[in-house]
Design an enzyme around this catalytic site. Sequence first.
Site, PDB file in Angstrom:
ATOM      1  N   LYS A 180      -3.742  -1.273  15.208  1.00 62.25           N
ATOM      2  CA  LYS A 180      -3.033  -0.434  16.166  1.00 62.25           C
ATOM      3  C   LYS A 180      -3.825  -0.219  17.435  1.00 62.25           C
ATOM      4  O   LYS A 180      -5.043  -0.107  17.406  1.00 62.25           O
ATOM      5  CB  LYS A 180      -2.779   0.932  15.544  1.00 62.25           C
ATOM      6  CG  LYS A 180      -1.385   1.037  14.997  1.00 62.25           C
ATOM      7  CD  LYS A 180      -1.197   2.355  14.331  1.00 62.25           C
ATOM      8  CE  LYS A 180      -2.149   2.519  13.243  1.00 62.25           C
ATOM      9  NZ  LYS A 180      -2.057   2.236  11.980  1.00 62.25           N
ATOM     10  N   GLU A 188       0.847  -1.208   0.000  1.00 58.94           N
ATOM     11  CA  GLU A 188       0.000   0.000   0.000  1.00 58.94           C
ATOM     12  C   GLU A 188       0.877   1.251   0.000  1.00 58.94           C
ATOM     13  O   GLU A 188       2.033   1.211   0.423  1.00 58.94           O
ATOM     14  CB  GLU A 188      -0.934   0.009   1.206  1.00 58.94           C
ATOM     15  CG  GLU A 188      -0.208  -0.025   2.542  1.00 58.94           C
ATOM     16  CD  GLU A 188      -1.015   0.605   3.665  1.00 58.94           C
ATOM     17  OE1 GLU A 188      -1.300   1.808   3.564  1.00 58.94           O
ATOM     18  OE2 GLU A 188      -1.333  -0.109   4.637  1.00 58.94           O
TER      19      GLU A 188
HETATM   20  N1  PSU Z   1      -1.379   1.335   9.796  1.00 60.59           N
HETATM   21  C1  PSU Z   1      -0.173   1.962   9.879  1.00 60.59           C
HETATM   22  N2  PSU Z   1       0.059   3.048   9.142  1.00 60.59           N
HETATM   23  C2  PSU Z   1      -0.900   3.543   8.307  1.00 60.59           C
HETATM   24  C3  PSU Z   1      -2.158   2.869   8.218  1.00 60.59           C
HETATM   25  C4  PSU Z   1      -2.352   1.780   8.989  1.00 60.59           C
HETATM   26  O1  PSU Z   1       0.692   1.541  10.610  1.00 60.59           O
HETATM   27  O2  PSU Z   1      -0.631   4.544   7.650  1.00 60.59           O
HETATM   28  C5  PSU Z   1      -3.173   3.306   7.214  1.00 60.59           C
HETATM   29  C6  PSU Z   1      -3.518   2.085   6.333  1.00 60.59           C
HETATM   30  O3  PSU Z   1      -3.408   2.492   4.998  1.00 60.59           O
HETATM   31  C7  PSU Z   1      -4.959   1.768   6.697  1.00 60.59           C
HETATM   32  C8  PSU Z   1      -5.472   3.148   7.018  1.00 60.59           C
HETATM   33  O4  PSU Z   1      -5.645   1.163   5.645  1.00 60.59           O
HETATM   34  O5  PSU Z   1      -4.408   3.734   7.775  1.00 60.59           O
HETATM   35  C9  PSU Z   1      -6.783   3.120   7.768  1.00 60.59           C
HETATM   36  O6  PSU Z   1      -7.308   4.426   7.804  1.00 60.59           O
HETATM   37  P1  PSU Z   1      -8.813   4.694   8.272  1.00 60.59           P
HETATM   38  O7  PSU Z   1      -8.843   4.381   9.723  1.00 60.59           O
HETATM   39  O8  PSU Z   1      -9.030   6.163   7.999  1.00 60.59           O
HETATM   40  O9  PSU Z   1      -9.693   3.825   7.447  1.00 60.59           O
END
Ligand code: PSU
Length: 303
Positions: free
Chosen positions: A160, A18
Amino acid sequence: MSQNTATWAYNRPRVALETTLLLHGVPPEQALPMYDDLAAIVTAAGAQPRAMAVLDGRPISDLSRCQLQAMLAGPSASKINTSSMGVVADAWWRGSSPSRGHGATTVSTTMEMAAMAGIRVFATGGLGGVHKGYGTHWDVSADLYAFTRFPVAVVTSGCKSILDVQATREMLETLGVPVIGYRTDSFPAFYTRDGGCGVDAKFDDAATLATFVRHEMARTCRGVVIANPIPEADEIDPVKFAGWLAQAEAEAAAKGAMGRAVTPAVLGALHRLSGGATLRANIALVRHNVAVAAEVAVAIGEP
Ligand code: PSU
Ligand code: MN
């Protein structure tokens, strides 16, 4: 490590990567070295890396190193999920895009693009999930629902601990998503190996896991979570982490970060408050996930 060595090996199994992690998850000067490092791990394992992004309004499922450099040099790429990918592309074609039609893929959009390209395995850091306080304030990542639509196995260190880990685990169960522990019985919480909740099954070797993944995705046409805990040596002390997190959350709230801006804001603050410890842990766990994903892709054995 030149990108050509990776992209010319067309007969090798592919591993999706990603770009939100690269463009919004680490400081900008670390994005390209991190990409090179991850690509080298995939290549060394006998697979080929496939980074996803929207570039100039077009979805690209084999982003080159030069294209990544161009994204880094330009205006900040929007963080795109399944609901906003088409909007970012459309705005570019109408000539009204603040991000110049560049989008960084999250887990949900990387799964969507990987599925379209026939790529079965994807390595990330951590899944998006159920944010805290969902009783009064609903914020659940599109990542979770993507598993019900796209047949891609995602190697992740759980979700996380800035999220509600238990609620996220429950939500995966509600959505009918199999959560497989790779050499663990516990759903990990990113910086720590034990997130306090379980998995549906534990697999101890990549070959057996690959067979399960292949059969399960053929049966359901849906995704699978492969939960791979952070290496023990890189784990972060949960007590210290709780202190940094409380302050990072307060800072993000004071800045008014909402919705998709929350994760990058909290992560940035954590990296600073921990003196780089969370960033080092983040890099270590992504490298580990990429190595496992490449092993599984090679064991599945299809390009
Ligand atoms: N985990 C990380 N770093 C990130 C993300 C997740 O350690 O940058 C990113 C991933 O791309 C995940 C996104 O899909 O955050 C989720 O964001 P949201 O909660 O806005 O859907
Ligand atoms: Mn959200």
